[in-house]
Design a protein around this motif. Sequence first.
Motif, PDB file in Angstrom:
ATOM      1  N   LEU A  55       0.829  -1.208   0.000  1.00 35.71           N
ATOM      2  CA  LEU A  55       0.000   0.000   0.000  1.00 35.71           C
ATOM      3  C   LEU A  55       0.860   1.253   0.000  1.00 35.71           C
ATOM      4  O   LEU A  55       0.521   2.253  -0.649  1.00 35.71           O
ATOM      5  N   ALA A  56       1.983   1.212   0.720  1.00 41.21           N
ATOM      6  CA  ALA A  56       2.901   2.355   0.709  1.00 41.21           C
ATOM      7  C   ALA A  56       3.446   2.587  -0.697  1.00 41.21           C
ATOM      8  O   ALA A  56       3.644   3.736  -1.119  1.00 41.21           O
ATOM      9  N   ALA A  57       3.679   1.515  -1.449  1.00 43.40           N
ATOM     10  CA  ALA A  57       4.147   1.653  -2.831  1.00 43.40           C
ATOM     11  C   ALA A  57       3.092   2.341  -3.687  1.00 43.40           C
ATOM     12  O   ALA A  57       3.408   3.227  -4.492  1.00 43.40           O
ATOM     13  N   MET A  58       1.830   1.970  -3.523  1.00 45.96           N
ATOM     14  CA  MET A  58       0.751   2.593  -4.294  1.00 45.96           C
ATOM     15  C   MET A  58       0.574   4.059  -3.893  1.00 45.96           C
ATOM     16  O   MET A  58       0.312   4.922  -4.738  1.00 45.96           O
ATOM     17  N   ILE A  59       0.730   4.356  -2.604  1.00 46.47           N
ATOM     18  CA  ILE A  59       0.649   5.745  -2.141  1.00 46.47           C
ATOM     19  C   ILE A  59       1.794   6.561  -2.728  1.00 46.47           C
ATOM     20  O   ILE A  59       1.607   7.699  -3.184  1.00 46.47           O
ATOM     21  N   ALA A  60       3.004   5.991  -2.727  1.00 50.71           N
ATOM     22  CA  ALA A  60       4.162   6.685  -3.312  1.00 50.71           C
ATOM     23  C   ALA A  60       3.919   6.969  -4.794  1.00 50.71           C
ATOM     24  O   ALA A  60       4.261   8.051  -5.292  1.00 50.71           O
ATOM     25  N   PHE A  61       3.329   6.014  -5.504  1.00 50.84           N
ATOM     26  CA  PHE A  61       3.028   6.213  -6.922  1.00 50.84           C
ATOM     27  C   PHE A  61       2.064   7.379  -7.114  1.00 50.84           C
ATOM     28  O   PHE A  61       2.261   8.236  -7.978  1.00 50.84           O
ATOM     29  N   LEU A  62       1.016   7.447  -6.280  1.00 45.28           N
ATOM     30  CA  LEU A  62       0.060   8.551  -6.378  1.00 45.28           C
ATOM     31  C   LEU A  62       0.719   9.886  -6.069  1.00 45.28           C
ATOM     32  O   LEU A  62       0.442  10.896  -6.733  1.00 45.28           O
ATOM     33  N   LEU A  63       1.593   9.914  -5.070  1.00 48.14           N
ATOM     34  CA  LEU A  63       2.276  11.164  -4.717  1.00 48.14           C
ATOM     35  C   LEU A  63       3.155  11.659  -5.868  1.00 48.14           C
ATOM     36  O   LEU A  63       3.211  12.861  -6.136  1.00 48.14           O
ATOM     37  N   LEU A  64       3.816  10.741  -6.553  1.00 40.94           N
ATOM     38  CA  LEU A  64       4.617  11.135  -7.718  1.00 40.94           C
ATOM     39  C   LEU A  64       3.724  11.695  -8.825  1.00 40.94           C
ATOM     40  O   LEU A  64       4.057  12.695  -9.464  1.00 40.94           O
ATOM     41  N   CYS A  65       2.574  11.057  -9.030  1.00 41.51           N
ATOM     42  CA  CYS A  65       1.652  11.533 -10.073  1.00 41.51           C
ATOM     43  C   CYS A  65       1.104  12.917  -9.738  1.00 41.51           C
ATOM     44  O   CYS A  65       1.048  13.804 -10.599  1.00 41.51           O
ATOM     45  N   ILE A  66       0.717  13.118  -8.472  1.00 42.23           N
ATOM     46  CA  ILE A  66       0.175  14.417  -8.055  1.00 42.23           C
ATOM     47  C   ILE A  66       1.234  15.500  -8.193  1.00 42.23           C
ATOM     48  O   ILE A  66       0.975  16.604  -8.685  1.00 42.23           O
ATOM     49  N   ALA A  67       2.471  15.196  -7.765  1.00 46.53           N
ATOM     50  CA  ALA A  67       3.555  16.180  -7.859  1.00 46.53           C
ATOM     51  C   ALA A  67       3.843  16.535  -9.309  1.00 46.53           C
ATOM     52  O   ALA A  67       4.068  17.706  -9.641  1.00 46.53           O
ATOM     53  N   ALA A  68       3.836  15.539 -10.187  1.00 44.79           N
ATOM     54  CA  ALA A  68       4.110  15.802 -11.603  1.00 44.79           C
ATOM     55  C   ALA A  68       3.078  16.751 -12.193  1.00 44.79           C
ATOM     56  O   ALA A  68       3.420  17.678 -12.932  1.00 44.79           O
ATOM     57  N   HIS A  69       1.799  16.563 -11.835  1.00 46.74           N
ATOM     58  CA  HIS A  69       0.747  17.435 -12.355  1.00 46.74           C
ATOM     59  C   HIS A  69       0.776  18.810 -11.684  1.00 46.74           C
ATOM     60  O   HIS A  69       0.580  19.828 -12.340  1.00 46.74           O
ATOM     61  N   SER A  70       1.002  18.838 -10.380  1.00 47.62           N
ATOM     62  CA  SER A  70       0.975  20.112  -9.640  1.00 47.62           C
ATOM     63  C   SER A  70       2.123  21.027 -10.025  1.00 47.62           C
ATOM     64  O   SER A  70       1.967  22.249 -10.077  1.00 47.62           O
TER      65      SER A  70
END
Length: 391
Positions: free
Chosen positions: A325-340
Motif C-alpha cells: 500500500l505504501a508503494a501505491m501511495i508513493a506512486f500517487l504522490l509522484l503523479c500528483i507532484a508531476a501534475h501540480s
Amino acid sequence: MRLENSVFVELLKPIDRRGFQKIVDRHGGDAYDKSFRSWSHLVALIFAQLGAVVSLRALVAAFNAEANGHYHLGVGRFARSTLAEASARRPVAVFADLFALLAATLDRKTRREGAEMLRLIDSTPIPLSKFHAFARSNGRIHGLKMHVAYDRGADRPYRVEVTLANVNDVTIGKKTPIEAGATYVFDKGYYDFKWWKGIHDAGALFVTRPKTNTRLKVVAERPLDKTRGDGFTVLADSEVALASKGDSKLRMRLRRIRIERDAASRAKSPIIEVITNDMTRDAVEIAALYKVRWAIELLFRWLKQHLSIRKFLGKNENAIKLQLLAAMIAFLLLCIAAHSHGVTLPPLRFAELAGRFLFARRPVASIDEPPPKYRVPSRWKSDCQIEMIYA
C-alpha cells in the motif's frame, strides 16, 4: 530569500494531515504504537519506496542519517525493532483509506473534461518465498495478489486490495462500486454471470472475454461498417445468447466480436473473442476498448520495476500489505507532484530523480536541472578585483 522545501516535503504535501489523523483515529492506528505514530510509519515506508531501500537495516540507517530534514517532516529517529513491531500490528486499513483519499485528489487534478468513464480491473501476483508461512498458492504462484481498479479517464488507480494468492479475482471484483454510464473492462478471471448482470442492471457496460467452454448461440449477425483498428481486424460482430443446458441464465442482450490481431502483436493465438452488453458502439471501438486493458498491465510492470515490491521489509502478512500500500501511495504522490508542478519528464526519470534528491532543497519543477551557480554580489566582486590588482 525564501527557503526552498526539500523534494520529500513537497511530495508529501498532498497528504492532508488532519484527514490522515481522522483515518488513524477511526481505525485505532496508534493504539499499540504511541511512541511511533502512524504518520512517522507512513513517512518511513514512503521513504523506503522512493529511495529504493530493500532492507530494514538499510532503511533505518538511511533515514536516521538525514536527521537534519526530519523537523520539516514532523518525524524523528526510530529503531529497527520499533519499525518492525509497528509493521506487524498497525491496521492495514489506515494506509488503504489514505490511498483512497489521495486517489480522489489525483482524480480532481487529472480528470479531463468529457473524458470517457472507462474502468480497468485486474490483479497482479506478488510471489513470496517459502519462509512466508501465511502465503497461499493458486497453482501458479505462492504468495499474494494485488487487485487494482484503474480509471483510464483520469489516468489513476482508484481502488486497491491485497489478498492471498488463492482468492479468486472475481471475489474482489464484485466489491468494486458500479457507476452508471461507465464501461468496465476485465479479463476471463472475472467470469461471473450474476456480477455481469449486476453491472448491466446498474446502467453500466462491460467488455470481457468468454471462457472457451462458454456456449453461445448466434441470434443475429450485425453489419460491419469498419473492420480495421490499431493492430487488429474485426472478423465478425454477432448478437448472441447463452446456450447453456443447465440453470445458468444471462437475461440481457449480448454481442460477441471476433478479432484477429496483426502478426506483430500475436501472442498464443491470433484470434480472440470478446463479449459485451454494449449495443451502441461499433465493433472496432469495442475491440479497441479491450486493447486499452493493456494500460493496467503497464502500471503493474512499472510498479514492480521501479518501486520496492519484490523484496520486503518484513516476513508477516501485515507488514507486506502495508509495504504494498505504501508503494501505491508513493506512486500517487509522484503523479500528483508531476501534475501540480508541471513536470514534463517521463515518469520513470522523474521517479529516479525524486529518489535521488529526496532531502535536497530544490524545486520539483526543475528537479532535472543543476542548481544555479553561486553568484558573488557586484560589490563583493569589485572588492575582490581591487584586492587581486594590488596583491
